[in-house]
Design a protein around this motif. Structure first.
Motif, mmCIF file in Angstrom:
data_model
loop_
_atom_site.group_PDB
_atom_site.id
_atom_site.type_symbol
_atom_site.label_atom_id
_atom_site.label_comp_id
_atom_site.label_asym_id
_atom_site.label_seq_id
_atom_site.Cartn_x
_atom_site.Cartn_y
_atom_site.Cartn_z
ATOM 1 N N LYS B 39 0.811 -1.225 0.000
ATOM 2 C CA LYS B 39 0.000 0.000 0.000
ATOM 3 C C LYS B 39 0.840 1.269 0.000
ATOM 4 C CE LYS B 39 -4.589 -1.260 1.586
ATOM 5 N NZ LYS B 39 -5.630 -1.035 2.616
ATOM 6 N N ALA B 63 -0.892 2.646 -5.772
ATOM 7 C CA ALA B 63 -0.991 2.855 -4.323
ATOM 8 C C ALA B 63 -1.693 4.177 -4.024
ATOM 9 C CB ALA B 63 0.391 2.812 -3.686
ATOM 10 N N ILE B 97 -7.574 -5.480 -3.110
ATOM 11 C CA ILE B 97 -6.768 -5.441 -1.889
ATOM 12 C C ILE B 97 -6.599 -6.872 -1.373
ATOM 13 C CG2 ILE B 97 -6.541 -4.399 0.405
ATOM 14 C CD1 ILE B 97 -6.996 -2.297 -1.676
#
Lengths: 194, 164
Positions: B39, B63, B97
């Motif tokens: 991330k 990101a 994710i």
């Protein structure tokens, strides 16, 4: 947050340039980009408005060479300095390893410097960092302007923990690499402590 | 989870496993490129026609994109938007994710479909999560005994980086 890859023997670190709007954060990155050997840099990405104000961030990946057999990469980011982009600034500090504060030396921008510095403290805290412990250097930019206040005044108002300070003129590159080198060094020293 | 606040460290074994999951996903989903970033925008591994794109920039922008979308989610009271999809004229990007801290990106064109990509991504994500939790266990086990390769770094080493 640095990322160490033993498989490809790489280490990646993230450095964020922070500071008030129009202070020269993007100009720092542009100068670094212009003066770095093409093989050692990636693209300079700027997410900016039509008037060239940073909207989300600028991003420049730099390859500094090898330390102890690991390729050392630094990802340089700037934040949008304008006050109302605070939500974006907070996001960019996520996982930061080192911070450069680019202060604007003009007298009229002193309040903006202070406000941005305060904002940095808050946003670091919200990301789980502390300005007092994170690798951090202070750059006094725009030293060439006639309205620049004395460095001693800048020091008194903006130095928070005895951090290293650099006088800079980012448009011509004065102090730009010195600043980068200092913060990179602090980040690597911090890594060596872990 | 303590690991979140530390540097991410990846070793050969996990890297190989991650790479093989990506390789399989690349084939199964008929994708052009698949890659995994954390991330913070650091790329972990990638597979596909990589010479045509700047993967470092791709990782950082992905990101940024996910971070902005996370911010949006929180604003409206959602925990996260776990899947993002960008549709282009030729190429599409599917972003999901994985295990809260990684981002799996699949770039595909008309030779594949969103349905196929979603299906394959779900399977790959589960495998990646397993590797991730193994990494976390390993980090916890090794704990203090891991000596950073930079523990003995000297000022001279650092100065050498800037010598040119």
């Amino acid at each position: 947050m640095s990322f160490i890859n033993y498989a490809s023997r790489e280490i990646n670190c993230k450095i964020v340039y922070y500071g008030p709007g129009l202070g020269g954060k993007t100009t720092n990155l542009q100068f670094i980009y212009a003066k770095t050997n093409p093989s050692n840099k990636g693209q300079l990405i700027s997410l900016a408005t039509e008037t060239d104000r940073t909207l989300f961030f600028d991003f420049l990946p730099l390859d500094l060479g090898t330390v102890r057999g690991f390729r050392t990469r630094f990802h340089l980011y700037t934040v949008p300095g304008q006050v109302f982009y605070d939500a974006s600034r907070k996001l960019i500090l996520k996982g930061v390893d080192g911070v450069v504060f680019v202060a604007d030396s003009q007298e009229a921008r002193m309040d903006a410097n202070l406000e941005s510095l305060e904002n940095l403290k808050i946003n670091l805290r919200e990301n789980g960092f502390d300005l007092m412990t994170i690798p951090y250097v202070l750059q006094h930019n725009k030293r060439d302007l006639p309205t620049a206040v004395p460095v001693e005044t800048m020091h008194r108002m903006l130095n928070v923990k005895g951090e290293q300070e650099f006088e800079a003129v980012a448009t011509t590159g004065v102090g730009v690499f010195e600043t980068l080198k200092a913060v990179a060094k602090l980040v690597l020293q911090e890594l060596s402590k872990r | 989870m303590a690991i979140l606040s530390q540097s991410m460290v990846i070793y050969e074994e996990e890297f190989e496993r991650i790479s093989s999951v990506l390789a399989r996903l690349w084939v199964d989903a008929n994708a052009k490129i698949v890659f995994l970033v954390d991330k913070n925008g650091q790329q972990l591994a990638a597979k596909g026609d990589l010479d045509k794109v700047d993967t470092t920039s791709l990782a950082s922008l992905t990101a940024g994109n996910v971070a902005a979308t996370d911010g949006l989610a929180r604003l409206i009271g959602e925990k996260e938007f776990s899947i993002l999809f960008h549709e282009g004229e030729r190429d599409n990007i599917h972003i999901s994710i994985v295990g809260q801290r990684l981002i799996l990106v699949v770039i595909f064109d008309e030779r594949s479909s969103l349905g196929l990509v979603r299906l394959r991504v779900r399977k790959a994500a589960a495998e990646l999560e397993e590797v991730l939790s193994q990494m976390a266990d390993k980090a916890a086990q090794r704990g203090e005994e891991v000596v950073s390769p930079f523990a003995e770094i000297t000022d001279e080493d650092i100065d050498n980086l800037f010598s040119e």
